[in-house]
Scaffold this motif. Structure first.
Motif, mmCIF file in Angstrom:
data_model
loop_
_atom_site.group_PDB
_atom_site.id
_atom_site.type_symbol
_atom_site.label_atom_id
_atom_site.label_comp_id
_atom_site.label_asym_id
_atom_site.label_seq_id
_atom_site.Cartn_x
_atom_site.Cartn_y
_atom_site.Cartn_z
ATOM 1 N N UNK A 15 -7.029 -1.855 66.433
ATOM 2 C CA UNK A 15 -6.103 -2.255 65.373
ATOM 3 C C UNK A 15 -6.582 -3.461 64.568
ATOM 4 N N UNK A 16 -7.594 -4.166 65.047
ATOM 5 C CA UNK A 16 -7.955 -5.467 64.482
ATOM 6 C C UNK A 16 -8.280 -5.409 62.995
ATOM 7 N N UNK A 17 -9.137 -4.481 62.595
ATOM 8 C CA UNK A 17 -9.556 -4.419 61.198
ATOM 9 C C UNK A 17 -8.391 -4.122 60.274
ATOM 10 N N UNK A 18 -7.558 -3.155 60.656
ATOM 11 C CA UNK A 18 -6.389 -2.822 59.858
ATOM 12 C C UNK A 18 -5.430 -4.010 59.778
ATOM 13 N N UNK A 19 -5.220 -4.685 60.906
ATOM 14 C CA UNK A 19 -4.305 -5.825 60.933
ATOM 15 C C UNK A 19 -4.772 -6.931 60.004
ATOM 16 N N UNK A 20 -6.049 -7.283 60.069
ATOM 17 C CA UNK A 20 -6.587 -8.341 59.219
ATOM 18 C C UNK A 20 -6.493 -7.942 57.747
ATOM 19 N N UNK A 21 -6.818 -6.683 57.448
ATOM 20 C CA UNK A 21 -6.741 -6.212 56.071
ATOM 21 C C UNK A 21 -5.331 -6.252 55.524
ATOM 22 N N UNK A 22 -4.346 -5.848 56.345
ATOM 23 C CA UNK A 22 -2.945 -5.860 55.927
ATOM 24 C C UNK A 22 -2.477 -7.292 55.669
ATOM 25 N N UNK A 23 -2.792 -8.194 56.593
ATOM 26 C CA UNK A 23 -2.383 -9.591 56.438
ATOM 27 C C UNK A 23 -2.985 -10.194 55.177
ATOM 28 N N UNK A 24 -4.248 -9.891 54.916
ATOM 29 C CA UNK A 24 -4.926 -10.423 53.738
ATOM 30 C C UNK A 24 -4.300 -9.886 52.454
ATOM 31 N N UNK A 25 -3.986 -8.603 52.441
ATOM 32 C CA UNK A 25 -3.364 -8.003 51.252
ATOM 33 C C UNK A 25 -2.001 -8.619 50.978
ATOM 34 N N UNK A 26 -1.188 -8.771 52.025
ATOM 35 C CA UNK A 26 0.148 -9.343 51.875
ATOM 36 C C UNK A 26 0.066 -10.800 51.437
ATOM 37 N N UNK A 27 -0.862 -11.557 52.045
ATOM 38 C CA UNK A 27 -1.027 -12.964 51.683
ATOM 39 C C UNK A 27 -1.454 -13.113 50.224
ATOM 40 N N UNK A 28 -2.301 -12.204 49.751
ATOM 41 C CA UNK A 28 -2.764 -12.267 48.358
ATOM 42 C C UNK A 28 -1.621 -12.007 47.386
ATOM 43 N N UNK A 29 -0.818 -10.989 47.674
ATOM 44 C CA UNK A 29 0.345 -10.704 46.835
ATOM 45 C C UNK A 29 1.323 -11.873 46.883
ATOM 46 N N UNK A 30 1.518 -12.447 48.086
ATOM 47 C CA UNK A 30 2.416 -13.585 48.235
ATOM 48 C C UNK A 30 1.946 -14.787 47.434
ATOM 49 N N UNK A 31 0.649 -15.063 47.481
ATOM 50 C CA UNK A 31 0.110 -16.192 46.723
ATOM 51 C C UNK A 31 0.326 -15.998 45.230
ATOM 52 N N UNK A 116 4.204 -3.665 39.370
ATOM 53 C CA UNK A 116 4.096 -2.261 39.784
ATOM 54 C C UNK A 116 3.093 -2.137 40.924
ATOM 55 N N UNK A 117 1.914 -2.748 40.745
ATOM 56 C CA UNK A 117 0.880 -2.661 41.768
ATOM 57 C C UNK A 117 1.285 -3.315 43.071
ATOM 58 N N UNK A 118 1.978 -4.463 42.994
ATOM 59 C CA UNK A 118 2.400 -5.164 44.202
ATOM 60 C C UNK A 118 3.424 -4.342 44.985
ATOM 61 N N UNK A 119 4.416 -3.788 44.281
ATOM 62 C CA UNK A 119 5.407 -2.948 44.953
ATOM 63 C C UNK A 119 4.785 -1.727 45.587
ATOM 64 N N UNK A 120 3.871 -1.093 44.859
ATOM 65 C CA UNK A 120 3.186 0.100 45.371
ATOM 66 C C UNK A 120 2.305 -0.249 46.560
ATOM 67 N N UNK A 121 1.583 -1.353 46.458
ATOM 68 C CA UNK A 121 0.677 -1.771 47.525
ATOM 69 C C UNK A 121 1.412 -2.058 48.823
ATOM 70 N N UNK A 122 2.518 -2.798 48.734
ATOM 71 C CA UNK A 122 3.259 -3.140 49.943
ATOM 72 C C UNK A 122 3.944 -1.921 50.555
ATOM 73 N N UNK A 123 4.327 -0.969 49.713
ATOM 74 C CA UNK A 123 4.876 0.281 50.235
ATOM 75 C C UNK A 123 3.826 1.035 51.043
#
Length: 462
Positions: A15-31, A116-123
């Motif tokens: 799960x490690x790679x997926x977890x890190x990728x998800x956290x990074x994507x969410x953090x980027x949208x959050x920033x 649009x991209x942020x909503x789609x990405x997080x979904x």
């Protein structure tokens, strides 16, 4: 076998790679979302568009609703990989358009693409959690999901201000691109491997017109907020009334069946989540306004007080994952109820602090800790409960419900609260009255949320 499953973590090899990728994507949208708050005045002045200032945020929030619903339906039809690629491309296009804007209208278009991209990405992220992680790990990854907003909440506004002052506000947009590229590099191969569940005929039939309803809801919400800005003028009242009428039918279609009646199960879960998420972000906005305009604190001190809530949120999200692991998810409903209860106490404390003389810094920090801890318990837990209710072929739709309510709730509550403050100024009541009215509305919504949280139940598949 159960014992071995409990020892598996979200950072284990599979799960490690997926977890890190998800956290990074969410953090980027959050920033990106938090940083804009700091640079919005500067970029609006730079583009001679201060009269369109509000749309810097509204364009993002309203288009996020459309992105959430459109991609949510497309996932169940075409799979998560293609949807994820489209989401990334649209989000990046929004960044490029905003960063190269030559006028305010171009910037607003870029913000709409970003939303649009942020909503789609997080979904897509929510959907990948359903497919990639067993139920025993979902609260852990959702806790990490929530925690991914903490660092942006602490450093995002400061870094954005530093970039804007030292270089240009445009660099705030360019800054996130390398992180998006890294996230895609980590997650895209894994998304390619994910196979969507079989789509049921019922899910497909229900999804045929959801994209249209999302657009209608966005237009209706926009009219409501625009109209409220003109109240008490009769034109504002009429525009707002038209907006509300336009919103009713789309909401019936976009929320789970039974949401208007707050039926037990998924409807109650989604409605309660929408209320406490909306209240948290609205209260956070009004607290900063109150501390700076009413209590006379500097913006940096007010920001540090709000940061206490972000840290508390992260701590509670981590703790609830431990509790979930211990009781195998059987205490999820209780954690939501306790979380909302803590938020009620925190918001009540905020109202008292603002109404009393003195700056009340200590109690302000305490109020943020309570509200942050409360949402930290309830937010990832309601996400896990909602996904637990997803039937075969409907995981994408449930993921869209979650992301939709997370975008729609705050957008509506912050807009209504802002309208109350504007009306208070129009009637000569003063900003303090407006803030108190806005906070009181959030307090009442939390009380209602507390009542309906008792209607949440857990799926028999737990």
């Amino acid at each position: 076998m159960k014992k071995n499953i409990d020892k598996i973590g979200i950072f284990d090899v599979q799960y490690k790679t997926m977890t890190i990728g998800i956290i990074l994507a969410v953090a980027t949208v959050g920033f990106e979302g938090l940083a804009i708050t700091t640079i919005a005045p500067k970029l609006a002045q730079s583009l001679n568009g201060i009269h369109l200032y509000g749309w810097i945020f509204s364009a993002f929030l309203l288009s996020q609703i459309i992105g959430t619903m459109v991609i949510g339906q497309q996932i169940d039809k075409n799979g998560v990989f293609k949807s994820y690629v489209v989401s990334i491309l649209i989000f990046v296009a929004g960044i490029v358009i905003a960063a190269t804007s030559i006028n305010m209208h171009m910037l607003i278009v870029g913000r709409a693409f970003q939303g649009f991209g942020a909503g789609a990405l997080l979904t897509c992220v929510y959907y990948s959690i359903t497919l990639s992680y067993p139920d025993e790990l979902r609260t852990k990854i959702l806790a990490a999901f929530s925690s991914a907003y903490v660092l942006p909440a602490l450093v995002g506004p400061y870094v954005a201000g530093l970039l804007a002052e030292s270089l240009s506000w445009r660099f705030v947009f360019w800054f996130v691109l390398p992180f998006i590229v890294l996230s895609v590099f980590l997650t895209l191969p894994l998304f390619r491997k994910l196979q969507a569940e079989n789509t049921s005929a019922l899910s497909t039939e229900k999804g045929n017109y959801k994209e249209i309803y999302a657009v209608l809801l966005t237009l209706g919400t926009g009219l409501l907020l625009i109209g409220l800005g003109f109240v008490p003028d009769w034109k504002g009242i009429m525009i707002s009334a038209v907006g509300v009428m336009m919103m009713i039918q789309p909401l019936r279609k976009l929320l789970p069946e039974g949401a208007f009646l707050v039926r037990k199960g998924l409807p109650a879960t989604i409605v309660s989540r929408g209320l406490f998420v909306a209240c948290f972000f609205a209260v956070e906005s009004y607290v900063v306004l109150a501390l700076t305009t009413v209590k006379g604190l500097s913006a940096d001190v007010a920001g540090l007080i709000v940061a206490a809530g972000a840290i508390s949120w992260s701590t509670a999200a981590w703790l609830q994952s431990k509790f979930d692991e211990r009781d195998h998810g059987n205490g999820r409903k209780q954690r939501v109820i306790i979380g909302v209860g803590l938020m009620i106490v925190g918001v009540a404390l905020v109202i008292i602090i603002i109404g009393l003389p003195g700056n009340g810094i200590v109690f302000a920090v305490l109020s943020q800790i309570l509200t942050g801890f409360g949402i930290g318990l309830a937010h990832p837990t309601t996400g896990a409960i909602a996904l637990q209710h997803a039937k075969a072929g409907e995981a994408g739709a449930v993921s869209a419900n979650i992301q939709f309510i997370d975008a729609f709730g705050p957008g509506l509550s912050i807009g209504i609260g802002g309208a109350l403050i504007a009306m208070s100024e129009t009637f000569g009541w003063g900003v303090l009255t407006g803030i108190m009215l806005a906070l009181s509305i959030q307090f009442l919504c939390l009380l209602f949320c507390f009542i309906i949280s008792f209607r949440i139940n857990l799926s028999a598949t737990l």
